[in-house]
Scaffold this active site. Structure first.
Site, short mmCIF file in Angstrom:
data_model
loop_
_atom_site.label_atom_id
_atom_site.label_comp_id
_atom_site.label_asym_id
_atom_site.label_seq_id
_atom_site.Cartn_x
_atom_site.Cartn_y
_atom_site.Cartn_z
N GLU A 1 0.37 8.23 5.26
CA GLU A 1 1.52 7.63 4.57
C GLU A 1 1.94 6.32 5.25
OE1 GLU A 1 6.07 8.61 3.00
OE2 GLU A 1 5.15 9.89 4.52
N LYS B 1 -0.42 8.77 0.72
CA LYS B 1 0.93 8.78 0.16
C LYS B 1 1.47 7.37 0.28
CE LYS B 1 5.43 11.07 0.24
NZ LYS B 1 6.21 12.26 0.65
#
Length: 297
Positions: A177, A214
């Site tokens: 992420e 992500k």
């Protein structure tokens, strides 16, 4: 569910991943959004008890079902606690058919070169082994990009893939992420640098390995489609990043192949004082709307 079944659920499942991983720094904000003020708890232990009660209520709700929610990201304390008498990961995959993930990062370093790298993670191998023993499928690790700085973004992506390799070695699926802050003036430029750096790392990976990504919702719809289509990527999910649920859903629906992994946008409208019938109805609306945006592409 076996690892193979969990992999198939994430790869093929028509739904989204719930982010229930608020950490120590973000828990007070999550509780405030949930209608619990700081003066209603005393110290960290009571605070974490209350956030676990909120998460448990969400997970046990009849609105939280695997036909819409295919995965859930847990905070370490949530993984180590029980829901309805079972360890949380086992409750998710045995009772709900939902794939559990674990947030593993320990927060962010001070800003440098327009980014915030992840802090060191002492004891990570032990944590990964414990997570695997509890039936956790994958991990999530977050860093932040605050400017289109090539040096900083390269460092963020390199660190993400380095930790990802450690996670893969432990037999888990890493969800990388590198969040781009949605309010920065050069967001589109930062996304272009980020995409190129991620592509270079993916192209260098062994053919037998995969990661998840992500990412912040891109400025230009489908900008991350090359990442969605890359054979080394199991799934690309998006964070809400501060957008309201309505805004995030509208933007997500324009991105083919990306699904949601929302936190604040998921619990929007929920309140600790609500009767179960009202709580479940509001959560049901949220899961229905986020699911629809996730499968729209």
């Amino acid at each position: 569910m076996s690892i193979q079944e969990m992999t198939a659920k994430i790869r093929d499942g028509q739904g989204f991943i719930a982010a229930l991983d608020q950490s120590g720094g973000s828990t007070p904000k999550a509780l405030a959004q949930y209608g619990i003020k700081p003066n209603e708890y005393n110290g960290d232990q009571e605070m974490f008890d209350m956030i676990h009660a909120m998460r448990s209520r969400i997970m046990m709700s009849p609105a939280f079902t695997s036909d819409k929610v295919i995965g859930a990201i847990l905070f370490e304390m949530t993984m180590d606690r029980d829901v309805n008498g079972k360890p949380t990961p086992q409750y998710l995959f045995q009772e709900k058919g939902i794939v559990p993930f674990l947030k593993i990062d320990k927060g962010l370093e001070d800003p440098q070169d327009g980014v915030k790298l992840m802090k060191p993670m002492p004891g990570l191998d032990d944590l990964l082994a414990r997570a695997a023993s509890l039936g956790v499928f994958g991990t999530k690790e977050r860093s932040v990009i605050d400017a289109a700085n090539p040096v900083g973004i390269k460092a963020v992506v390199a660190q993400q893939f380095e930790i990802g390799a450690q996670v893969i070695k432990a037999g888990l699926m890493p969800m990388l992420e590198p969040e781009v802050t949605i309010s920065i003036a050069d967001k589109a430029e930062a996304e272009a640098i980020l995409r190129d750096e991620i592509m270079a790392q993916l192209d260098a990976m062994d053919d037998s390995k995969q990661v998840m990504l992500k990412l912040s919702l891109p400025t230009v719809p489908n900008f991350y489609k090359p990442l969605v289509d890359h054979p080394r990527v199991l799934k690309v999910v998006s964070l809400s990043g501060g957008y309201s649920r309505e805004e995030a859903n509208a933007k997500l629906a324009l991105n083919t192949g990306m699904i949601a992994s929302f936190s604040r946008a998921l619990i929007q409208g929920l309140n600790a004082k609500q009767a179960d019938i009202d709580f479940d109805a509001i959560l049901g609306t949220a899961t229905t709307e986020i699911h629809a945006a996730s499968v729209a592409g």
